[in-house]
Enzyme design. Structure first.
Site, PDB file in Angstrom:
ATOM      1  N   HIS A  40      49.921  36.611  65.114  1.00  0.00           N
ATOM      2  CA  HIS A  40      49.643  37.551  64.073  1.00  0.00           C
ATOM      3  C   HIS A  40      50.424  37.709  62.908  1.00  0.00           C
ATOM      4  O   HIS A  40      51.059  37.658  61.804  1.00  0.00           O
ATOM      5  CB  HIS A  40      50.559  38.771  64.438  1.00  0.00           C
ATOM      6  CG  HIS A  40      50.081  39.411  65.481  1.00  0.00           C
ATOM      7  ND1 HIS A  40      50.843  40.307  66.572  1.00  0.00           N
ATOM      8  CD2 HIS A  40      48.975  39.868  66.407  1.00  0.00           C
ATOM      9  CE1 HIS A  40      49.877  41.183  67.473  1.00  0.00           C
ATOM     10  NE2 HIS A  40      48.330  40.156  67.100  1.00  0.00           N
ATOM     11  N   GLU A 136      50.660  43.020  74.278  1.00  0.00           N
ATOM     12  CA  GLU A 136      51.836  42.867  74.975  1.00  0.00           C
ATOM     13  C   GLU A 136      51.593  44.257  75.701  1.00  0.00           C
ATOM     14  O   GLU A 136      51.229  44.123  77.265  1.00  0.00           O
ATOM     15  CB  GLU A 136      52.785  42.229  74.827  1.00  0.00           C
ATOM     16  CG  GLU A 136      53.098  42.136  76.132  1.00  0.00           C
ATOM     17  CD  GLU A 136      55.763  41.415  75.079  1.00  0.00           C
ATOM     18  OE1 GLU A 136      56.128  42.274  76.773  1.00  0.00           O
ATOM     19  OE2 GLU A 136      55.628  41.425  74.934  1.00  0.00           O
ATOM     20  N   CYS A 202      62.515  39.248  75.625  1.00  0.00           N
ATOM     21  CA  CYS A 202      63.076  37.283  75.418  1.00  0.00           C
ATOM     22  C   CYS A 202      64.638  37.420  74.753  1.00  0.00           C
ATOM     23  O   CYS A 202      64.302  37.727  73.700  1.00  0.00           O
ATOM     24  CB  CYS A 202      61.279  37.126  75.145  1.00  0.00           C
ATOM     25  SG  CYS A 202      62.362  35.410  74.493  1.00  0.00           S
TER      26      CYS A 202
END
Length: 295
Positions: A40, A136, A202
């Site tokens: 992005h 995602e 994450c």
């Protein structure tokens, strides 16, 4: 004037892997399709397009045949792989390992629920804390045949059937604080049945937040570099601005102005997980040019 680039900013390892795979293939053949923007960040996409990368949509994928297509770090739902197989498309899979592991966990939870239902039980409701429509998240929902419910904030909990057992996961790039708020709120509202939650954020991304906060506090002026499509960029920019009001969101060096750094003794340049380091270096260099030209 001191100008510093945040060493913790820039591509996460999932994005690095995707770009490395793209550059290798482009170096071999000079042409490669990518399903959606590889990252992005418009400037990085343009750089790779000049090397032969062609960005396509899911609609384009339906009509392509006998070509190579890269699947970016965000991951894809099972339907994408089915279309690729049907059209004899060679998939270069650059799905981030963290995302891939999460997809597998959600798929197993869904399959276990189907088995439970086949035995006369009621399958749990799979809930994903994430941004609706994000690449995602689309891939994660795809593991459940479209049945998972996506909530973006606490207001989204109003739509949940809290009488069902609930299993909660998170998009990998959401904030830990936001996830904890959702967990706490569901815990308050749910009166019966099971509630399981898994922190699937994450840590390479999450751990940047505190370091970037400290970086933003240590400079007079901050330039946060991010593409307009980056969800991670929006979150990190707001965090920087919260600790340093003189934080400016820019996408490239064209948005810089000498007036923005006038009187500053130190300037920091940082960015999202989708921001290339070369772009931050270019911006830092232009800021230094201002000082040289004034001197």
């Amino acid at each position: 004037m001191k100008v510093e680039i945040d060493s913790n900013s820039g591509f996460c390892f999932g994005v690095v892997t995707a770009i490395n795979k793209a550059e290798y293939e482009l170096g071999e053949t000079g042409q490669l399709y990518c399903l959606g923007d590889i990252v992005h960040n418009a400037r990085e996409v343009e750089r790779l397009q000049e090397k032969g990368l062609k960005t396509i949509t899911h609609s384009d994928l339906q009509s392509l045949k006998d070509v190579k297509v890269l699947l970016r770090a965000h991951g894809e739902p099972p339907q994408t792989y089915a279309v690729a197989k049907k059209n004899n498309i060679e998939v270069i899979d650059a799905t981030c390992p963290v995302v891939l592991q999460l997809q597998r966990r959600i798929k197993k939870t869904y399959d276990d629920g189907l088995e439970m239902e086949s035995r006369g039980g009621k399958k749990p409701l799979i809930v994903i804390y994430g941004k609706n429509g994000h690449a995602e998240v689309n891939g994660l929902v795809g593991q459940t045949n479209g049945e998972a419910v996506v909530i973006q904030d606490k207001e989204g909990l109003d739509s949940l059937d809290l009488s069902r057992d609930i299993i909660l996961y998170s998009q990998t790039t959401k904030s830990i604080e936001g996830f904890r708020e959702i967990v706490e709120e569901i815990g308050k509202r749910k009166k019966d049945g099971k509630f399981e939650y898994y922190d699937t954020i994450c840590r390479q991304v999450a751990n940047r937040m505190q370091k970037m906060k400290e970086f933003a506090e240590s400079h007079d002026v901050i330039f946060f570099v991010s593409g307009a499509k980056s969800s991670n960029g929006k979150v990190l920019f707001e965090m920087c601005k919260g600790v340093n009001p003189k934080t400016y969101l820019i996408s490239d060096e064209s948005q810089l102005s000498p007036s923005l750094v006038k009187g500053a003794n130190s300037v920091g340049v940082c960015g999202a997980t989708s921001t290339p380091f070369w772009l931050m270096e270019k911006i830092a260099g232009k800021i230094k040019d201002y000082e040289r030209s004034q001197g």
